[in-house]
Write a protein that holds these residues in place. Structure first.
Motif, PDB file in Angstrom:
ATOM      1  N   LYS A   8      -0.960  -7.581   1.351  1.00  0.00           N
ATOM      2  CA  LYS A   8      -1.992  -7.005   0.477  1.00  0.00           C
ATOM      3  C   LYS A   8      -1.571  -5.648  -0.078  1.00  0.00           C
ATOM      4  O   LYS A   8      -1.086  -4.790   0.647  1.00  0.00           O
ATOM      5  CB  LYS A   8      -3.296  -6.877   1.270  1.00  0.00           C
ATOM      6  CG  LYS A   8      -4.484  -6.469   0.473  1.00  0.00           C
ATOM      7  CD  LYS A   8      -5.137  -7.661  -0.146  1.00  0.00           C
ATOM      8  CE  LYS A   8      -6.449  -7.228  -0.781  1.00  0.00           C
ATOM      9  NZ  LYS A   8      -6.644  -7.789  -2.085  1.00  0.00           N
ATOM     10  N   ASN A   9      -1.759  -5.472  -1.383  1.00  0.00           N
ATOM     11  CA  ASN A   9      -1.457  -4.220  -2.101  1.00  0.00           C
ATOM     12  C   ASN A   9      -0.001  -3.778  -1.976  1.00  0.00           C
ATOM     13  O   ASN A   9       0.303  -2.594  -2.086  1.00  0.00           O
ATOM     14  CB  ASN A   9      -2.391  -3.094  -1.665  1.00  0.00           C
ATOM     15  CG  ASN A   9      -3.825  -3.332  -2.103  1.00  0.00           C
ATOM     16  OD1 ASN A   9      -4.073  -3.998  -3.102  1.00  0.00           O
ATOM     17  ND2 ASN A   9      -4.762  -2.808  -1.345  1.00  0.00           N
ATOM     18  N   VAL A  10       0.882  -4.714  -1.738  1.00  0.00           N
ATOM     19  CA  VAL A  10       2.321  -4.426  -1.672  1.00  0.00           C
ATOM     20  C   VAL A  10       2.964  -4.999  -2.931  1.00  0.00           C
ATOM     21  O   VAL A  10       2.652  -6.116  -3.339  1.00  0.00           O
ATOM     22  CB  VAL A  10       2.956  -5.049  -0.412  1.00  0.00           C
ATOM     23  CG1 VAL A  10       4.467  -4.911  -0.426  1.00  0.00           C
ATOM     24  CG2 VAL A  10       2.367  -4.404   0.845  1.00  0.00           C
ATOM     25  N   ALA A  11       3.857  -4.219  -3.542  1.00  0.00           N
ATOM     26  CA  ALA A  11       4.531  -4.651  -4.767  1.00  0.00           C
ATOM     27  C   ALA A  11       6.041  -4.728  -4.551  1.00  0.00           C
ATOM     28  O   ALA A  11       6.644  -3.787  -4.027  1.00  0.00           O
ATOM     29  CB  ALA A  11       4.223  -3.703  -5.912  1.00  0.00           C
ATOM     30  N   GLU A 103      11.433 -15.153   5.439  1.00  0.00           N
ATOM     31  CA  GLU A 103      10.673 -14.079   6.090  1.00  0.00           C
ATOM     32  C   GLU A 103       9.242 -14.426   6.463  1.00  0.00           C
ATOM     33  O   GLU A 103       8.610 -13.691   7.213  1.00  0.00           O
ATOM     34  CB  GLU A 103      10.686 -12.846   5.170  1.00  0.00           C
ATOM     35  CG  GLU A 103      12.102 -12.377   4.861  1.00  0.00           C
ATOM     36  CD  GLU A 103      12.145 -11.306   3.776  1.00  0.00           C
ATOM     37  OE1 GLU A 103      11.085 -10.794   3.368  1.00  0.00           O
ATOM     38  OE2 GLU A 103      13.268 -10.980   3.342  1.00  0.00           O
ATOM     39  N   GLY A 104       8.704 -15.496   5.897  1.00  0.00           N
ATOM     40  CA  GLY A 104       7.350 -15.919   6.232  1.00  0.00           C
ATOM     41  C   GLY A 104       6.243 -15.154   5.540  1.00  0.00           C
ATOM     42  O   GLY A 104       5.071 -15.330   5.867  1.00  0.00           O
ATOM     43  N   LYS A 105       6.593 -14.304   4.574  1.00  0.00           N
ATOM     44  CA  LYS A 105       5.572 -13.535   3.864  1.00  0.00           C
ATOM     45  C   LYS A 105       6.125 -13.074   2.521  1.00  0.00           C
ATOM     46  O   LYS A 105       7.335 -13.042   2.306  1.00  0.00           O
ATOM     47  CB  LYS A 105       5.134 -12.331   4.680  1.00  0.00           C
ATOM     48  CG  LYS A 105       6.272 -11.429   5.101  1.00  0.00           C
ATOM     49  CD  LYS A 105       5.828 -10.411   6.135  1.00  0.00           C
ATOM     50  CE  LYS A 105       7.060  -9.739   6.711  1.00  0.00           C
ATOM     51  NZ  LYS A 105       6.846  -9.195   8.011  1.00  0.00           N
ATOM     52  N   VAL A 106       5.191 -12.747   1.612  1.00  0.00           N
ATOM     53  CA  VAL A 106       5.566 -12.228   0.298  1.00  0.00           C
ATOM     54  C   VAL A 106       4.565 -11.152  -0.120  1.00  0.00           C
ATOM     55  O   VAL A 106       3.437 -11.116   0.369  1.00  0.00           O
ATOM     56  CB  VAL A 106       5.624 -13.331  -0.792  1.00  0.00           C
ATOM     57  CG1 VAL A 106       6.713 -14.334  -0.501  1.00  0.00           C
ATOM     58  CG2 VAL A 106       4.284 -13.998  -0.970  1.00  0.00           C
ATOM     59  N   ALA A 107       5.007 -10.305  -1.036  1.00  0.00           N
ATOM     60  CA  ALA A 107       4.133  -9.256  -1.560  1.00  0.00           C
ATOM     61  C   ALA A 107       3.040  -9.871  -2.423  1.00  0.00           C
ATOM     62  O   ALA A 107       3.246 -10.894  -3.081  1.00  0.00           O
ATOM     63  CB  ALA A 107       4.945  -8.260  -2.374  1.00  0.00           C
ATOM     64  N   GLU A 108       1.890  -9.226  -2.433  1.00  0.00           N
ATOM     65  CA  GLU A 108       0.790  -9.680  -3.285  1.00  0.00           C
ATOM     66  C   GLU A 108       1.107  -9.453  -4.762  1.00  0.00           C
ATOM     67  O   GLU A 108       0.722 -10.239  -5.625  1.00  0.00           O
ATOM     68  CB  GLU A 108      -0.488  -8.922  -2.921  1.00  0.00           C
ATOM     69  CG  GLU A 108      -1.675  -9.283  -3.781  1.00  0.00           C
ATOM     70  CD  GLU A 108      -2.922  -8.500  -3.414  1.00  0.00           C
ATOM     71  OE1 GLU A 108      -4.014  -9.083  -3.532  1.00  0.00           O
ATOM     72  OE2 GLU A 108      -2.820  -7.326  -3.040  1.00  0.00           O
ATOM     73  N   ILE A 109       1.845  -8.388  -5.048  1.00  0.00           N
ATOM     74  CA  ILE A 109       2.161  -8.030  -6.429  1.00  0.00           C
ATOM     75  C   ILE A 109       3.656  -8.193  -6.650  1.00  0.00           C
ATOM     76  O   ILE A 109       4.470  -7.571  -5.966  1.00  0.00           O
ATOM     77  CB  ILE A 109       1.719  -6.587  -6.734  1.00  0.00           C
ATOM     78  CG1 ILE A 109       0.207  -6.450  -6.522  1.00  0.00           C
ATOM     79  CG2 ILE A 109       2.130  -6.177  -8.151  1.00  0.00           C
ATOM     80  CD1 ILE A 109      -0.290  -5.016  -6.512  1.00  0.00           C
ATOM     81  N   LEU A 110       3.994  -9.033  -7.611  1.00  0.00           N
ATOM     82  CA  LEU A 110       5.391  -9.268  -7.957  1.00  0.00           C
ATOM     83  C   LEU A 110       5.615  -8.763  -9.371  1.00  0.00           C
ATOM     84  O   LEU A 110       4.938  -9.186 -10.306  1.00  0.00           O
ATOM     85  CB  LEU A 110       5.727 -10.751  -7.861  1.00  0.00           C
ATOM     86  CG  LEU A 110       5.499 -11.356  -6.470  1.00  0.00           C
ATOM     87  CD1 LEU A 110       5.627 -12.863  -6.527  1.00  0.00           C
ATOM     88  CD2 LEU A 110       6.460 -10.765  -5.464  1.00  0.00           C
ATOM     89  N   ILE A 111       6.562  -7.857  -9.514  1.00  0.00           N
ATOM     90  CA  ILE A 111       6.837  -7.241 -10.809  1.00  0.00           C
ATOM     91  C   ILE A 111       8.095  -7.870 -11.387  1.00  0.00           C
ATOM     92  O   ILE A 111       9.150  -7.845 -10.764  1.00  0.00           O
ATOM     93  CB  ILE A 111       7.061  -5.724 -10.657  1.00  0.00           C
ATOM     94  CG1 ILE A 111       5.908  -5.087  -9.896  1.00  0.00           C
ATOM     95  CG2 ILE A 111       7.248  -5.076 -12.030  1.00  0.00           C
ATOM     96  CD1 ILE A 111       6.239  -3.708  -9.362  1.00  0.00           C
ATOM     97  N   ALA A 131      -3.172  -0.533 -11.697  1.00  0.00           N
ATOM     98  CA  ALA A 131      -4.230  -1.253 -12.415  1.00  0.00           C
ATOM     99  C   ALA A 131      -4.589  -2.534 -11.674  1.00  0.00           C
ATOM    100  O   ALA A 131      -5.761  -2.908 -11.601  1.00  0.00           O
ATOM    101  CB  ALA A 131      -3.782  -1.555 -13.844  1.00  0.00           C
ATOM    102  N   LEU A 132      -3.597  -3.189 -11.098  1.00  0.00           N
ATOM    103  CA  LEU A 132      -3.854  -4.406 -10.324  1.00  0.00           C
ATOM    104  C   LEU A 132      -4.533  -4.090  -8.992  1.00  0.00           C
ATOM    105  O   LEU A 132      -5.456  -4.790  -8.577  1.00  0.00           O
ATOM    106  CB  LEU A 132      -2.549  -5.155 -10.072  1.00  0.00           C
ATOM    107  CG  LEU A 132      -1.913  -5.795 -11.295  1.00  0.00           C
ATOM    108  CD1 LEU A 132      -0.525  -6.318 -10.954  1.00  0.00           C
ATOM    109  CD2 LEU A 132      -2.788  -6.915 -11.835  1.00  0.00           C
ATOM    110  N   ILE A 133      -4.064  -3.051  -8.339  1.00  0.00           N
ATOM    111  CA  ILE A 133      -4.646  -2.676  -7.048  1.00  0.00           C
ATOM    112  C   ILE A 133      -6.094  -2.230  -7.222  1.00  0.00           C
ATOM    113  O   ILE A 133      -6.972  -2.587  -6.426  1.00  0.00           O
ATOM    114  CB  ILE A 133      -3.801  -1.572  -6.370  1.00  0.00           C
ATOM    115  CG1 ILE A 133      -2.441  -2.153  -5.959  1.00  0.00           C
ATOM    116  CG2 ILE A 133      -4.534  -0.976  -5.170  1.00  0.00           C
ATOM    117  CD1 ILE A 133      -1.430  -1.124  -5.485  1.00  0.00           C
ATOM    118  N   ASP A 134      -6.353  -1.481  -8.293  1.00  0.00           N
ATOM    119  CA  ASP A 134      -7.702  -0.949  -8.534  1.00  0.00           C
ATOM    120  C   ASP A 134      -8.691  -1.992  -9.029  1.00  0.00           C
ATOM    121  O   ASP A 134      -9.898  -1.782  -8.961  1.00  0.00           O
ATOM    122  CB  ASP A 134      -7.636   0.207  -9.543  1.00  0.00           C
ATOM    123  CG  ASP A 134      -6.895   1.415  -9.001  1.00  0.00           C
ATOM    124  OD1 ASP A 134      -6.705   1.504  -7.763  1.00  0.00           O
ATOM    125  OD2 ASP A 134      -6.477   2.270  -9.819  1.00  0.00           O
TER     126      ASP A 134
END
Length: 159
Positions: A8-11, A103-111, A131-134
């Protein structure tokens, strides 16, 4: 749909840099003002406060060596994702699926970073990610800047 852990909230930034440019061979690492073209995008992304990780999807050893020297992770893409008509989305999906498998996980935000975006800044990146997080209802964000009308391609003149 795969059930995966979303950070969550990781890019994470993903640079899609294939080696098969037809117009300018290996254009992503051609030097512009003394630095490889791709380095400008990487430097902006690394200065951004919101980008936690940088991954380059490539099919080329020289591009791989260049981005590794700039402390960017490399993920080699298969040949079927290396053509000039392959959608960027398919390459991004390959990165996400591969990282999830490892790794079993991914970031919520992919740029999605274009290696040829020489003028992007860390501030523009941070504004787009924030803008995405907010706004949890937003599903995408894009950097856009205003330029004088005479800079538009239709207004350019040849000498």
């Amino acid at each position: 749909m795969i059930d995966m852990e979303i950070l969550k909230n990781v890019a994470w930034g993903i640079i899609t840099a294939r080696g098969g440019s037809k117009s300018i061979p290996l254009k992503n690492i051609v030097h512009v003002c003394g630095r490889p073209l791709i380095e400008y995008t990487i430097n902006a992304a690394k200065k951004a406060k919101t980008v936690g990780r940088m991954i380059c999807s490539t099919d080329n050893r020289k591009i791989s060596d260049t981005v590794k020297s700039l402390d960017v992770e490399v993920l080699y893409r298969p040949e079927h994702l290396s053509g000039d008509l392959v959608p960027n989305f398919d390459v991004m999906l390959h990165v996400v699926n591969t990282l999830y498998e490892k790794e079993g996980k991914v970031a919520e935000i992919l740029i999605s970073f274009q290696p040829t975006s020489i003028f992007i800044t860390n501030k523009q990146i941070d504004l787009a990610v924030n803008a995405l997080i907010d706004n949890p209802d937003a599903i995408s964000s894009q950097t856009v800047i205003k330029v004088p009308h005479q800079f538009h391609a239709h207004n350019q003149r040849a000498m």
